[in-house]
Design an enzyme around this catalytic site. Structure first.
Site: not given
Ligand code: F6R
Length: 609
Positions: A2, A27, A74, A100-101, A482, A486, A489, A505, A604
């Protein structure tokens, strides 16, 4: 997650608030709303969907109000709907709050309030706050009631409230959820994320847990809930608007991928002493002596930042000679970690607000352990709560899928390995070699980016593929995780990241002609092993896109498709191989027609558990 914005000043609040909400769109959210104080009366407008829908609802009603609050929601408690969207009001509709929260004790508060006759209109935990405030205001001023309300809440919050009873006052508070106050010329702003304020303010005040701020025509005052005034530092905000705009790219993600040579160079700037083969990390100066005694490192982080931590583990063990473990912060916080006096806990986080990482750091601090942060957002909670740290200086990362923050984190981890290594036994010659190679990386990254058109074609070719397997070994194993993250997501394609050596394995049972593997096979110490792993996969009919090293004709002859990248030190190779993985996920998502900068269900910065 949010987003909150608040405006108190001299221009149209509505205009700024809508712009602020747009800046927070990245976000992730499902509904939006705004409350304006107009001639002493509250006007609340909410809608499901994008900010543009809210804007349409408001059109024709350009408010004269110069005070207002707004929110992108959100969904957590209650589905996305207009009635669940913020701002929420009390029974009399004379108080409006955005939040938020999560309010953990909302059920018991609701029960009490219902017994007192309050009627609820939404399924949210936030609405409770407006009603508690209404109840407290029966015997108190708006400000006094706000402090009393906060004392009754359990959980995490950033809250901003306005009331018809004090139409020239705005109140806000935070506990475990970010909130920043922006100071302009004759105007003040509140936001859950500083990127909403970039361009409008030059100075910000980061609120701390347990603090509230009162905005009125005189200015602002920060206080504790016990009404004790707090002296706060006004910090200069260095990001400018151009850094937070798309700059001609169709998506922030692509822009940020292409920014990497620059953001990587920014992470190194002023921090390398090539002739001494050493790193100068100003943020660690105060704890330099203590760092010499460290005999164990635990890295805590989540998602992409967890993956950079895994690369860091290889770097720190090989070059600093310090036993290192990496743990997902969400796990670390709930086990009983055994931390010695000489343990160093490193938190890696782009946002510096990730709830799990913050909780892990708090857990470590409670045990008296030294903590440092590798954080991008200056002034964020993790950067303030750790004992020391090194900023990534990647600039605002707006795309939900993290890209440039990842490579900047790797830059810092390489610098840290050099720094700690040179404090210990790392030779001058090796130190010089690492420093020299680090300085060459931005130009290598430019060369990798030149592959973008080829990667785009590969994405067209494989756009319908329903499952991917990402494989790598040693320094490139974390990149397998990673790369898979990507594509999951943003392109919503099931993908699995695996260490190549583990295939035998179990997972090799999956391999047949329907499988598409993306393998990292640089010319490094595990090249032969990787090559035989690739043979095993090709022999079972799977197709392989191999990411290797320039000049490797052997690899090109064997793999189905090949991308060859400049040769660098093994420890730095994931910095280069991350880029084609990011581009591939991006172009697959383009082919599939998805909303790349706002992928479904994602936020985000994950400020709740
Ligand atoms: C993936 C992504 C998330 C963040 C994770 C940690 O592309 O963006 O997996 O890496 O939520 O976020 P931070 O780095 O802000 O602690």
């Amino acid at each position: 997650m949010c987003g909150i914005v608040g405006y108190f000043g001299k221009r149209s609040a509505q205009e700024f608030l809508l712009e602020g909400l747009r800046r927070l769109e990245y976000r992730g959210y499902d509904s939006a709303g705004i409350a304006l104080v107009e001639k002493g009366k509250l006007r609340v407008t909410r809608s499901v969907g994008k900010v543009s829908v809210l804007e349409d609802r408001l059109s024709g009603k350009v408010g004269t109000s110069m005070i207002g609050i707004a929110h992108t929601r959100w969904a957590t408690h209650g589905k996305p709907s207009e009635k669940n969207a913020h701002p929420h009001t009390d029974c009399t509709k004379r108080v409006a709050v955005v939040h938020n929260g999560i309010i953990e004790n909302y059920r018991e508060l609701k029960e009490t309030l219902e017994q007192q006759g309050h009627v609820f209109r939404s399924e949210t935990d936030t609405e409770i706050i407006a009603h508690v405030l209404e109840e407290e205001m029966k015997t108190n001023t708006f400000e006094g009631a706000f402090a009393q309300t906060l004392k009754r809440l359990r959980g995490a919050y950033a809250i901003v409230a306005v009331s018809e009873s004090s139409p020239n006052v705005m109140l806000a508070a935070r506990l475990s959820s970010p909130l920043v106050l922006g100071i302009g010329e004759g105007e003040m702003f509140l936001a859950s994320d500083v990127s909403a304020l970039v361009g409008d303010v030059k100075r910000v005040v980061y609120l701390d847990d347990g603090e509230m701020v009162v905005l009125d025509v005189e200015g602002y005052v920060v206080k504790t809930l016990a009404n004790k005034r707090q002296k706060k530092e006004e910090v200069t905000l260095e990001w400018d608007r151009s850094k937070a705009e798309r700059g001609g790219f169709p998506h922030f993600m692509l822009k940020e991928i292409f920014e990497q040579p620059k953001s990587f160079a920014d992470a190194l700037r002023g921090r390398l002493i090539p002739e001494e083969g050493h790193a100068r990390l100003g943020g660690l100066k105060a704890i330099e002596k203590r760092l010499r005694t460290i005999d164990r490192i635990i890295i805590v982080s989540c998602g992409t930042s967890y993956h950079s931590g895994l690369v860091g583990e290889y770097m720190l063990e090989e070059y600093a000679g310090i036993p290192t473990e990496v743990e997902m912060a969400s796990e670390f916080r709930y086990r009983k970690p055994l931390l010695g006096k000489k343990t160093l806990v490193i938190a890696i986080s782009q946002s510096g607000e990730t709830a799990d990482t913050l909780a892990a750091i708090r857990e470590a601090k409670e045990k008296g352990v030294l903590t440092i942060g590798i954080v991008n957002v200056v002034g964020s909670s993790i950067s303030r709560e750790t004992d020391a740290g090194v900023y990534c200086h990647a600039g605002p990362e707006i795309s939900v899928a993290s890209t440039k923050a990842f490579t900047s984190q790797l830059a810092i981890l390489a610098l840290l390995s050099l720094y700690l290594g040179r404090q210990r036994g790392l030779s001058l010659v090796l130190g010089q070699r690492i420093a020299k190679e680090l300085l060459l990386l931005p130009q290598y990254m430019e060369r990798v980016l030149e592959h973008a058109p080829i990667i785009k074609k590969l994405a067209k070719k494989y756009a319908k593929q329903s499952h991917y397997l990402y494989l790598g070994r040693k320094y490139n194993y974390p990149n397998a995780l990673e790369g898979a993250l990507k594509i999951k997501e943003i392109a919503y394609v099931p993908a699995q990241g695996y260490p190549t050596g583990e295939m035998k394995h179990g997972p090799i049972a999956l391999i047949d002609s329907s499988v598409m593997a993306i393998m990292m096979v640089p010319r490094d110490s595990v090249y032969e092993k990787n090559m035989s792993g690739m043979q095993e996969i090709l022999a079972r009919g799977s197709r392989v896109i191999a990411i290797g090293t320039e000049g490797d004709t052997e690899l090109s002859q064997q793999a189905t498709d090949t991308l060859l990248l400049p040769k660098t030190l093994e420890m730095l190779s994931p910095i280069l191989s991350a880029i084609p993985l990011q581009l591939f996920a991006y172009y697959i998502a383009v082919e599939r027609g998805y909303d790349i900068d706002q992928p479904r269900n994602l936020a985000k910065s994950v400020t709740v558990e």
